[in-house]
Enzyme design. Sequence first.
Site: not given
Length: 451
Positions: A77, A111, A206, A275
Amino acid sequence: MPGAVRRAAAAAGALLTGFTLVAAAPVAGQAAPAGPPRCGPTFTDQLTALPWPLQRLDPEAAWPTSRGRGVVVAVIDSGVTRRHPKLSGRVVAGKDFVQAGGSGDCDADGHGTLVAGIIAGNDTRDVPFYGIAPDAYIMPVRVLPNSKRSTDPTLPRRIADALVWAVNNGADVVNMSLVTEPTPALESAVKYAVSKNVVVVAAAGNEGASPSAGQPVYPAAYPEVIAVAGIDQQGKHVASSNTGEYVDIAAPGYAIEGPAPQGGGYAIDQEGGTSFAAAYVSGVAALIREHSPSLSPSDIRRRLQLTADAPAGDRDDQVGFGVVNPYRAVATILESENKRDDTTAGQVPAALPPDARLDTVRAIGGWVFGGGLLIAVLLLVAGPIRRRARRGTRPAALPDLPAPAASRFDSYTPVFGEPVRITSPSVRRQPEQGGFTLPGFDERGGRRTRG
């Protein structure tokens, strides 16, 4: 995700599957300059109520059986902070593929820290937040620098190499809350991970509301990967969450709260994303891995599917086999894990009849009847022994996990595809007027308030 961003993602090769970071309460923080030893958005706001995903999933019900003790979950990430109290002692040495010599603990975006908190946040009672597997460890593997646009042509190769590095350095589960192009390098890395008994979980993406909805995205669409879609507080499929045959399971992916990189506070991604849904499933995979370490990645996928809270018709393209259920995923006894034809191991039919979802062990009536007297005698004898056992001490706490050693495997040879143009994974929107939205700021550069 709007069509413009979907097209950018296709051309670029990588996008994080969700992020618009704001404070968890009235705004009390702002983006901090990136750079070690401190980097990333700073928030001091504290949570006052248990986030709805934890109320829905109730992972505590599974903790008497498993807390993910000793399981290492690699988070590929934007990095993971070690500074937040909920991640104190949970983050082992990782690797920074963005900045040479780093260990992955710089999260300039926020994130990765939020994802890590969902997976393995400490279950201290000072703040109503904890991870699904609070005794698991997080291995930060930083492949994404920040929320700015990038034309770095090495990112697809970097993601594949990061997956291989995580496998070679002790990861048991890998969380990939991003989407990228299906390059030969990535496919090779995924197959390598599974061959080394590592579970790979990825966000389904998404693009559900875009014209390209229904098209598979990667790495989630690889058959070896557990692909996770998103649901909201009502248990309904989030409109932005991708759909398709490759979706295996679903988890909370809307209005997600969790730890911020700096300040000890909490942030919220109101619109969420897959996520975070992937992170919840990675946490449950860690619970299963501790409880049943002999299960293969395909066994764990199958267990997650069979124990999920199923939709009507047992499966659909929106939520796969249903919403992940931590308690059932850990505690259910599947007869087929002990008795099955090896040629069908890990395979799940397209639709399962309702009475086949929980293939529990059957009681043998004849044995119970014929051995009743023997059982009674054994119970009389075992009573004093059981009382003495209750006075025993609990196992000692697991010591801190040492930094990963050098590569355990050297048989992997990366296969690299052609370089492609990269768009920063953490940018979620491209306004019609042009430009990108950064976490914590609106399109005109002003502070974004909660709403």
